[in-house]
Write an enzyme that holds these catalytic residues in place. Structure first.
Site, PDB file in Angstrom:
ATOM      1  N   ARG A 231     -33.533   7.384  35.733  1.00 17.87           N
ATOM      2  CA  ARG A 231     -33.779   7.346  37.168  1.00 17.87           C
ATOM      3  C   ARG A 231     -33.398   5.972  37.698  1.00 17.87           C
ATOM      4  O   ARG A 231     -33.601   4.949  37.036  1.00 17.87           O
ATOM      5  CB  ARG A 231     -35.253   7.612  37.491  1.00 17.87           C
ATOM      6  N   HIS A 279     -24.698  10.729  39.109  1.00 13.10           N
ATOM      7  CA  HIS A 279     -25.863  11.490  38.651  1.00 13.10           C
ATOM      8  C   HIS A 279     -25.392  12.815  38.027  1.00 13.10           C
ATOM      9  O   HIS A 279     -25.771  13.901  38.480  1.00 13.10           O
ATOM     10  CB  HIS A 279     -26.850  11.745  39.794  1.00 13.10           C
TER      11      HIS A 279
HETATM   12  C1  GLV Z   1     -31.772  15.295  36.653  1.00 18.41           C
HETATM   13  O1  GLV Z   1     -31.781  14.132  36.865  1.00 18.41           O
HETATM   14  C2  GLV Z   1     -32.904  16.014  36.148  1.00 18.41           C
HETATM   15  O2  GLV Z   1     -34.002  15.447  36.092  1.00 18.41           O
HETATM   16  O3  GLV Z   1     -32.763  17.186  35.781  1.00 18.41           O
END
Ligand code: GLV
Length: 316
Positions: A231, A279
């Protein structure tokens, strides 16, 4: 049973998820919008990082199933209905995807492939010293499903792998299939001192927020690299820039950011020692994850234990 599917995704992605979930649960009704009279009938919410308050007004809710592995935003929502179990996504395919991204990052750092990419941009022909995998020490932060999948693959590739878990449940060092596992806050600084590549896969909790900060970087040996696949809030961005610019750290691979999408004028985009991913290290794949959701819905109906229930107080 009425199942409400919602979250941060566009209409096309939502309809793909709806199709896969509906195929796995033909006897149920998977809805992506609710008429006012349907609200009381919803028993399951399948959520992908939903906006705060999105689960208000669903009095019949019996299960909140996340499509995301990380549930930090979900459990931080003060309007989360109390007493309704929250389950996180644990999909072996997602663990594989995360392990692949981690393997790529370690291999590229070990063999200098990010530096070769920089050299290519300058038409620079310069072979670098070639290290063996067993000369590279990797520390995986987080020893859950994903940390384990990555750690075991890295060990099989010949790296010197250790792992650290925040919880002291299993305190002291343990050897797990070639990976030495350290536990608890006291064990972190000594573990950091022995690292060439640090990979973060921790859940985001009050205890791990900001963990990748100046003291952490200072504890790493000169020339170490940092990979954050967990994160954005784990990382103090200014501290990373300072450590890279001072030459203490050599490279960072970042998949997650304080603000996503990463703003176009953010210094990370152009930084020569930072590799940015959008991400995408491990995306939930509807082809496998819909069956994981369906298994929990079946367990709910049968009154059997749900899988991967989140401890909301603990945060993961
Ligand atoms: C992505 O970041 C997830 O937590 O699935």
């Amino acid at each position: 049973m009425k199942i409400y599917l919602l979250g941060s995704m566009d209409a096309a992605a939502l309809s793909v998820w709806q199709r896969h979930l509906q195929a796995e649960m033909p006897e149920d009704q998977v809805l992506t919008s609710l008429a006012p009279e349907q609200k009381a009938e919803v028993e399951v919410a399948v959520v992908a990082n939903p906006e705060p308050n999105a689960l208000l007004g669903l009095p019949g809710l019996r299960l909140i199933q996340s499509l995301w592995a990380g549930v930090d935003r979900l459990v931080a929502d003060p309007s989360l209905p109390p007493g309704v179990p929250v389950c996180r996504m644990v999909d072996p395919q997602m663990n594989v995807a995360m392990a692949e991204t981690g393997q790529w990052a370690v291999l590229a750092l070990h063999r200098g492939f990010f530096r070769y990419a920089r050299q290519q941009a300058q038409a620079c022909w310069q072979p670098l010293a070639q290290r063996r995998a067993d000369e590279v020490r990797v520390l995986v932060l987080g020893w859950g499903q994903m940390g384990l999948a990555l750690g075991l693959r890295l060990a099989a590739m010949g790296y010197r792998v250790s792992a650290w878990r925040a919880s002291e449940e299993h305190s002291g060092a343990a050897e797990h299939l070639g990976v030495s596992v350290h536990a608890g806050p006291q064990a972190l600084a000594p573990a950091l001192a022995e690292v060439d590549v640090l990979i973060n896969l921790l859940p985001l909790t009050p205890a791990t927020r900001g963990l990748l900060n100046a003291p952490c970087f200072a504890a790493l040996p000169q020339g170490a690299s940092v990979v954050n696949l967990a994160r954005g809030a784990h990382l103090v961005e200014a501290d990373l820039l300072a450590a890279l610019d001072a030459g203490h750290l050599s490279h960072a691979v970042l998949d997650v950011f304080a603000t996503e999408p990463l703003p176009a004028d953010h210094p990370f985009w152009q930084h020569p020692a930072i590799t940015v991913l959008p991400h995408a290290a491990a995306q939930t794949d509807p082809r496998s994850a819909a069956a994981v959701v369906a298994a929990n819905v079946r367990a709910l109906k049968a009154g059997e234990p749900l899988r991967h229930v989140v401890d909301v107080a603990r945060g993961y």
